[in-house]
Write a protein that holds these residues in place. Sequence first.
Motif, short mmCIF file in Angstrom:
data_model
loop_
_atom_site.label_atom_id
_atom_site.label_comp_id
_atom_site.label_asym_id
_atom_site.label_seq_id
_atom_site.Cartn_x
_atom_site.Cartn_y
_atom_site.Cartn_z
N ASP A 27 -19.55 131.61 70.47
CA ASP A 27 -18.74 132.74 70.00
C ASP A 27 -19.39 133.40 68.80
OD1 ASP A 27 -17.85 131.45 67.54
OD2 ASP A 27 -16.67 130.16 68.86
N GLU A 28 -18.74 134.45 68.32
CA GLU A 28 -19.38 135.27 67.29
C GLU A 28 -19.58 134.56 65.97
OE1 GLU A 28 -18.72 139.70 67.21
OE2 GLU A 28 -16.92 139.00 68.23
N SER A 29 -18.95 133.39 65.78
CA SER A 29 -19.15 132.68 64.51
C SER A 29 -20.63 132.32 64.33
CB SER A 29 -18.28 131.41 64.48
OG SER A 29 -18.81 130.44 65.37
N ILE A 44 -23.10 134.22 64.72
CA ILE A 44 -23.74 135.32 64.00
C ILE A 44 -23.52 135.16 62.50
CG2 ILE A 44 -23.83 137.85 63.77
CD1 ILE A 44 -24.69 136.72 66.54
N GLY A 95 -24.72 139.65 68.63
CA GLY A 95 -23.27 139.57 68.51
C GLY A 95 -22.58 140.29 69.66
N ARG A 100 -20.12 138.46 72.33
CA ARG A 100 -18.75 138.94 72.43
C ARG A 100 -18.41 139.33 73.88
NH1 ARG A 100 -19.08 142.24 68.37
NH2 ARG A 100 -19.65 144.03 69.64
#
Lengths: 459, 459
Positions: A236-238, A240, A265, A269
């Motif tokens: 997931d975006e975490s 990034i 990202g 996503r």
Amino acid sequence: MARPTPLSGFPEWLPDGRIVEQHVLDVLRRTFELHGFAGIETRAVEPLEQLLRKGETSKEVYVLRRLQEDPDAPPERGGQLGLHFDLTVPFARYVLENAGHLAFPFRRYQIQKVWRGERPQDGRFREFVQADIDVVGAGSLPYHVEVEIPLVIAAVFRELQAIGLPPVRILVNNRKVAEGFYRGLGLEDVEGVLRSIDKLDKIGPAKVAALLVAETGASDEQAAACLELASISGADESVIDRVRDLAAARGAAHELLDEGLVELGALVRAAAERAPGVVVADLKIARGLDYYTGSVYETILVGHEQLGSICSGGRYDTLASDGANTYPGVGLSVGVSRLVSRLLSGGLVRATRSVPSAVLVAVTNEDQRHRSDAIADTLRARGIPVEVAPAAAKFGKQIRHADRRGIPFVWFPGEIDHDGVAGADQVKDIRSGEQVEVDAQVWAPAEDDLWPRAVAATP
Amino acid sequence: MARPTPLSGFPEWLPDGRIVEQHVLDVLRRTFELHGFAGIETRAVEPLEQLLRKGETSKEVYVLRRLQEDPDAPPERGGQLGLHFDLTVPFARYVLENAGHLAFPFRRYQIQKVWRGERPQDGRFREFVQADIDVVGAGSLPYHVEVEIPLVIAAVFRELQAIGLPPVRILVNNRKVAEGFYRGLGLEDVEGVLRSIDKLDKIGPAKVAALLVAETGASDEQAAACLELASISGADESVIDRVRDLAAARGAAHELLDEGLVELGALVRAAAERAPGVVVADLKIARGLDYYTGSVYETILVGHEQLGSICSGGRYDTLASDGANTYPGVGLSVGVSRLVSRLLSGGLVRATRSVPSAVLVAVTNEDQRHRSDAIADTLRARGIPVEVAPAAAKFGKQIRHADRRGIPFVWFPGEIDHDGVAGADQVKDIRSGEQVEVDAQVWAPAEDDLWPRAVAATP
């Protein structure tokens, strides 16, 4: 001649194995076409100079000569020919050759054999099938294609899980992130760093750190930062944010890093929404010596990691160029033979039978064969695969003939009475033994029995 | 690199040509499978000594070597490798190699590329696709297979006539008839006579008569009788009577002749019933140097006779043998590339569009691309091929993008109002200009528009 033995590195399947392979090929084709990719094939040969343009692959090429070729004759137009070792080189040539007839961005898939004169080993073949998709633009190609391509492949693997394919992880990275991070740290030999990082799985972090210091002039701190970046992964975006935090902590600021993180990202996503759990950002993916300039992709089969990547690719800013025009591309290549070989040898998938026929039409006696042929033609016209018994043997023997091939139904033409009137036909499900009166214009097998299928093998 | 030019003899199609070829391949596969033939593929290479067993084809073989091969190293196991020049030699090897795993009679089809180092000319390629069917027995194989095989091919051509293939004539003969007749006449050099008769179309009857006298020791009367036999052809059983009458008039009685006539009669009778007008007995068909022992087949495209045979084969009493077992076979091989090349170059068949997509989903602006992606995924899940516009250009430009590719429908995501509520989607048929409100869960294109199709080209 004596019984021949297989040639190492040139896999062949028995008919039931081919049914599994054909199912995989059908899923690839249908999924690619549902996503608007046009199928093409290119010739198996390319001029040798074309094949050797990249340099590093020269050892793998098979060169052709005609057996009766006059060695003193001038070379033919096109020069010496070799078998293609991938589908990217021929596709780039096809794009240049036909650019005037193609509409860009051009979306194509290509499923063909390729040849490499490598030493054969588990999962590595000398002849194997690849299935490639690429989108190629004329002059430019927007980033969203880099998001789309791995999602098409995720759709393929989703379909294949229905027949017992283990879960896959599509690992993605972005060259801009890596390059920006390294440059931000003050490391300028980006290719050298990528080459070292690419060895992480083989030689481990300590040796990669030593390589980075010895070969790219990195300090211990810089090497440690590169290894920290490579250790980051997540779906997931975490992920990034973790790269941003690391870059801030290490003082690695660079425009390219920011650009790459926006792109990566966006990919993570979109993937989390459209193919949850399949696409994982993995900052150690480097794809060694290939000339990628943006996203890079590798794919592992969970539980079969030692098989290596079953699907790899990325973005090239220069897939092809003819001087006047440059054609950027994004593509992925599935190693079909490697995958099918594992599905079969691992006992993961099996075919429900070894022949297409759902029905064997029995023959009462050879004089009546035309009646069986007529029944078969009637069923075929209704889309039911049928064969007629090869001999008017005793019915028990004809049933065994079907049984040996996994044909589920045997059809008996109606008996002819003393007045020459034919009784009703009967069909027997040889698995249950149930036998019923039927009409060839009406009867059909259950849908699952109509064609042989690839199914998950129960262990 | 500069714009590359095509290699003579290695045909490639543009995407719309590939759709026509793929349609032909799909018809072949489906028809073969409806008749119970199992698909296999064999490797592209065979040991050179295996390829040269027949002798006469040696000049055509492409031999392989690895570019980095050490010329002084001992040869690899399997010896020198060459590319297969047909699918019969590899199939015979496959049967011997896997005999223990196959159920006989074994019915297989095989659709693959083959390579011949011949001088390229019209309809002759160096790389081309063949589609073969064979039935092979262990020890014996009944005659009715020789009746069945050309009828399977007739079914293929019947399907292809729907897309504009001209009518075909499958010409059949029986080696036993020819051999029995010649022996009955007192001519013992049967191969010599067949070889001369095979030249009839090229050099005419007068020169063949001279050849027969000069090379096979025939008298003028014997030569005339051979030519009379070769002149007989017809699509019904009367052809058998004409051969019988000729043999009686010429005093050519032989057991083999009688046996051959019973067989040929059975084929013509079955064909007249199951594929009327397609199969023609033609007593001049000799199939030159091949080792056929019963039925022989050639196929001409009516109006394109100069193209040569597009589908040939026959019965071999010894397709393969490993000493202990002999495997007789009957087969036919379709020259797919020759056929497709003619369909395309002759303007006989065209594709309805050049891409799979039935729908282009427009993109309102790049921030809203995910909405277009979601619509596309919904349609694909319902089996509709879709692509999303590459850029959020003006709608006119997006419509032109579809038009250039022949995509019939453009889909517009509903507009979002000031309250953030999306209106209904719309779809435009860009041929008629008609635009209607639609729901991606419900709408479908007409069946003829769903996938690109091969159709007869209107002249």
